[in-house]
Write an enzyme that holds these catalytic residues in place. Structure first.
Site, PDB file in Angstrom:
ATOM      1  N   CYS A 159      40.831  38.243  42.113  1.00  0.00           N
ATOM      2  CA  CYS A 159      42.008  38.849  42.757  1.00  0.00           C
ATOM      3  C   CYS A 159      43.253  38.744  41.895  1.00  0.00           C
ATOM      4  O   CYS A 159      44.077  39.651  41.850  1.00  0.00           O
ATOM      5  CB  CYS A 159      42.303  38.176  44.088  1.00  0.00           C
ATOM      6  SG  CYS A 159      41.143  38.612  45.363  1.00  0.00           S
ATOM      7  N   CYS A 199      40.578  28.850  30.504  1.00  0.00           N
ATOM      8  CA  CYS A 199      40.870  29.541  31.771  1.00  0.00           C
ATOM      9  C   CYS A 199      40.417  28.597  32.885  1.00  0.00           C
ATOM     10  O   CYS A 199      40.426  27.382  32.719  1.00  0.00           O
ATOM     11  CB  CYS A 199      40.165  30.895  31.835  1.00  0.00           C
ATOM     12  SG  CYS A 199      38.374  30.774  31.782  1.00  0.00           S
TER      13      CYS A 199
END
Ligand code: ZN
Length: 383
Positions: free
Chosen positions: A181, A335
């Site tokens: 998202c 990440c």
């Protein structure tokens, strides 16, 4: 138990007072108190599900509020599981709401999930989806699956006892980075549509043997909703007799934090991607080492490796240049779980993205990425 509160659903002959009693006895866990978990939990609490759990390690961020409807502006910075639980107790004080402020992992999956009968997968990453699936098959629990991206949502019920599991559909996680998202964007109402479907399936499951055939489960079927064109499609999913998880004995299933599998050296491509582990890095920053966090800015704000620079993968993909303060001796990309940083490394090495003033691949001998991402980092975080 208040009769008035549930009077409109008890009126339904498929539910009745017996069905309401089944709801009261049911124990449902929402994994992820985000875009899907919020609407699903809201309807389940309102319907009188007796024990409702929420597990989520994150805090409420302003960028969550357009879709995570249990939260208000005053909840910013608080743990999602706790803020959601408080709101649900307010909605229905008759039920038992439990908040687990924790990240579901191979370490805690069995002990947490075994406290519940029905699982709602409201997560947005593959590592969690595969872990939930494998643990659910091991424990014999049904999973109400949901995923959302942009204008599209998907839902299904995976239950190895009665039908296929998630790995019957996708045996292994994708190797390439898939947007979540934070990167791809999402309309809040799409989360509401899918979260609502998930709540409905969980209620049907909670009826157990009382569920009449007219209340059909979304089992062996993937429902795909395109809210942009408002079209519903559904695809049959068969149980795979060679499924890597549900074809064998449940007790022999080993739970693994999936990014480890992504980094498996059986993938020839992974051999070309230089990586470093959190243990190798230690907790102190080494002089000459630059950390680049390739997560989106909203994720970065919630906590990052001290001194790290933020270069979101979405910007890196757009082919922008990234200025480095001085030529470092080593550049560590990271990440959340090690999937996007791999992709970033590949882009930099291919010349599709460039570090400041570098010719394509200029720094390639100094680039590596953090295996398993910030999830594997035990050192301090900066905000
Ligand atoms: Zn399977």
């Amino acid at each position: 138990m208040s009769k008035t509160r549930y009077s409109r659903q008890v009126l339904l002959k498929e539910i009745g007072t017996q069905g309401q009693e089944a709801f009261r006895r049911a124990r449902v866990l929402c994994i992820g108190a985000g875009g899907l978990g919020c609407p699903a939990a809201q309807y389940l609490a309102a319907a009188g599900i007796g024990t409702l759990g929420l597990i989520d390690p994150d805090r409420v961020d302003e960028s969550n509020l357009h879709r995570q409807i249990l939260f208000g502006t005053r909840d910013l910075g608080f743990f999602k599981a706790e803020a959601a639980a408080a709101r649900l107790r307010e909605l229905n004080p008759e039920i038992n709401v439990r908040a687990h402020v924790d990240r579901l992992s191979a370490r805690n999956a069995q002990s947490v999930l075994s406290q519940y009968d029905i699982l709602i997968d409201g997560t947005d990453n593959f590592a969690s989806k595969y872990l939930i699936n494998d643990a659910a098959v091991k424990l014999g629990l049904p999973v109400v699956f949901g995923s959302i991206s942009q204008f599209e949502g998907r839902a299904s019920v995976f239950w190895a006892k009665e039908g296929p599991c998630y790995r019957c559909l996708h045996p292994h996680p994708p190797k390439a980075a898939i947007q979540n998202c934070a990167e791809a964007g999402i309309i809040g109402a799409v989360a509401g549509v899918i979260g609502g479907i998930q709540a409905m399936e969980a209620l049907k499951l909670a009826l157990g043997a009382l569920r009449p055939p007219s209340l059909r489960l979304l089992l062996g079927e993937l429902c795909v909703v395109d809210c942009g064109s408002l079209s519903f499609s559904s695809f049959g999913i068969r149980k795979n007799p060679a499924c890597p998880v549900c074809a064998g004995a449940p007790e022999s299933i080993e739970l693994v934090d999936e990014p480890l599998l992504c980094a498996a050296t059986t993938d020839p491509q992974s051999l070309e991607i230089p990586e470093v582990t959190a243990e190798e890095l230690g907790h102190a920053s080494t002089p000459g080492t630059v950390f680049i966090d390739v997560r989106e800015r909203s994720e970065w704000r919630l906590g990052h490796i001290p001194g790290a620079l933020n270069w979101p993968l979405s910007e890196l993909r757009a082919g922008e240049e990234f200025p480095l303060p001085e030529p470092p001796s080593r550049i560590v990309l990271y990440c959340q779980a090690g999937i996007r940083s791999r992709e970033a490394l590949r882009l930099l090495n291919s010349g599709a993205a460039r570090l400041d003033a570098s010719a394509p691949g200029y720094y390639s001998d100094r680039l590596c990425h953090l295996r398993n991402g910030i999830l594997s980092w035990n050192g301090p975080l900066a905000r």
